[in-house]
Structures are given as C-alpha cells and as structure tokens.
Scaffold this active site. Sequence first.
Site, PDB file in Angstrom:
ATOM      1  N   HIS A  37      -7.765 -41.370 -43.659  1.00  0.00           N
ATOM      2  CA  HIS A  37      -8.168 -40.646 -44.882  1.00  0.00           C
ATOM      3  C   HIS A  37      -7.985 -39.140 -44.701  1.00  0.00           C
ATOM      4  O   HIS A  37      -7.580 -38.438 -45.624  1.00  0.00           O
ATOM      5  CB  HIS A  37      -9.642 -40.913 -45.207  1.00  0.00           C
ATOM      6  CG  HIS A  37      -9.957 -42.341 -45.495  1.00  0.00           C
ATOM      7  ND1 HIS A  37     -10.608 -43.159 -44.602  1.00  0.00           N
ATOM      8  CD2 HIS A  37      -9.709 -43.095 -46.588  1.00  0.00           C
ATOM      9  CE1 HIS A  37     -10.762 -44.352 -45.134  1.00  0.00           C
ATOM     10  NE2 HIS A  37     -10.218 -44.353 -46.344  1.00  0.00           N
ATOM     11  N   SER A 188     -10.638 -49.237 -42.130  1.00  0.00           N
ATOM     12  CA  SER A 188     -12.090 -49.454 -42.022  1.00  0.00           C
ATOM     13  C   SER A 188     -12.363 -50.870 -41.514  1.00  0.00           C
ATOM     14  O   SER A 188     -13.374 -51.122 -40.867  1.00  0.00           O
ATOM     15  CB  SER A 188     -12.750 -49.283 -43.389  1.00  0.00           C
ATOM     16  OG  SER A 188     -12.515 -47.967 -43.831  1.00  0.00           O
TER      17      SER A 188
END
Length: 283
Positions: A37, A188
């Site tokens: 990210h 994730s």
Amino acid sequence: MQTVTTVAALRQQISTWKTSGEKIVFVPTMGNLHAGHLALIDHAKTCAGKLICSIFVNALQFDREEDLQAYPRTPQQDLVALRIAKVDLVFMPEHEEIYSEKNQIQINIPKNPLNQQLCGKFRPGFFDGIVKVVTRLFNIVTPDIAVFGEKDYQQLIIIKQLVQDLKLPIQIEQVPTQREGDGLALSSRNSYLNATERKLAPQLYAELICVKKHIEDGNRDFGTLENQAMKRLTKAGFRPDYVAIRNAVNLQSPSYDTEFIAILTAAWLGKARLIDNILLQLV
Ligand code: PAF
C-alpha cells in the site's frame, strides 16, 4: 492529516480544495496497510495534488462471512503509517455510510468475459462487489487520478474498463507488485499462513517465473504450460484454482503474436488464498 468518516464532511473538504485549483489523487484500500500500500501512496505523491486514502473493508467483496470477520483490521497502525506518509486526508466510513438501507435502486453488473473468468469464476460476485464499492468511492471522492496495484491484476483491468464504460474523467495509475525478499507478493492475507506454509509460499512466484521463461524461450503451447504449472503447484502442496496465460490488455486468450502477456495464478495454501501474476512484453 484529516480523518473523516462521512460523505458530507469529505465532500466539503474536496470542494474547498477543488475551488482553489487542487487536483485530487486517490488511493482506495481496505486497511491493514503494508509496504505494498505504501508503494501506492508513494506513487500517488508523485502525482501533484491533494492525496486522499480510504480505509473501508467492503463486505460486498467477501463471499463468506468468516472471511469478512477474519479480515485483519489495524486502523490505529494504519493511521500512524498514513500520517508518516503525509497523506492529506483519510476517509474511514462505516458500512452504512456507503451502503445505506435506503439504497433501493440497484445497478446490477451484467455477467461479462472480464468478471466471469479467473478469480470471478472461483469467487462469484467478487468483482460485482468491487465494482459497486469503487463506483461509489469514485462518485464520492471525484478524483482526478486513482492509484491501484498490479498485484490485483484482474481488478485493475476491470476498473480501467469501468472508467472507460462510464466515461469517468479519472486517470488510473498502476503500480508494480511489492514482494518480500523471497519473492512472495505482499498481501494482508499472508498473515493467514503458518510457518511451514510461509516457507512454501514463494514457490507460487517461482512457478510464474518458470512459465515466463518458457514463453520467452519461444514456447507458445499456453494450455500445456498452464497445466504443467498447475500440476507442479499441486505436487508442491498448493491447491491451485488456476494458472492462466492471458493477453495483459484485455485478459483474453493470447495468440501467437500477442505483445503483452500476463501470467496469473490463484492458489490456496492452508487458509490463505494467494494470488499473484507476472507481466511480460514479447518483442
Ligand atoms: O484492492 C483493494 O484493496 C480493494 O479491492 C479495493 C479496491 C479497495 C476495493 O474495496
């Protein structure tokens, strides 16, 4: 850095920025931020404008309730990371702010070759959920530029098509996949891997590199290459959903002389469904 939770407050700030001639650069996320990210945010910062990041775990793109409950949520850590990254504004709405009970007019997304194949085949409704939330976020944020990762390559292609179909005046920027030192793509969902699975996981990327090498060496028997890769992954301990060699521009089957190729895979390892891809240009 401002944090807002309502559409009204966000719109007010965006309107002030737009009035003073600022462009809006947008990075949508589901939180639990990692270096992948942060690479999107770093790229966003190279596009001049006010930088908005959203954190919203979109229930509509989870096919099972356990997945949604188990999805890692780390809002406090995320806010610290975004502050350090010098994001201008974080939008953190609740579910009801995006999907109100009053949303009675449903816009249904027709089945189409882009959303029915690859991950769309194994996760029915997944891309409908993504298209619904991204359309709403785009309508709320009205960005000039939006940044997405190549890691979710099918998502990226669908969003580019969405922007084209709906004539949205948004420039889509794509950022290469960030990897651990051993090649595992950052995600994730890597946190679902136990120690043994984590050691095996980089084999997925190694398999993509192996297929890439065969294609670069002139092999165009794409079906056989896909089957062989599936077999090797299964033997190594994965439960692969697919290994697919596609035209990277439109995700259709490539022909002998297709210039841009994407090799895409999704495979289960224990509780984690890992996805990865590699892009290559044939000259
Ligand atoms: O890529 C993601 O994190 C999500 O699919 C997105 C684009 C934020 C939509 O929920």
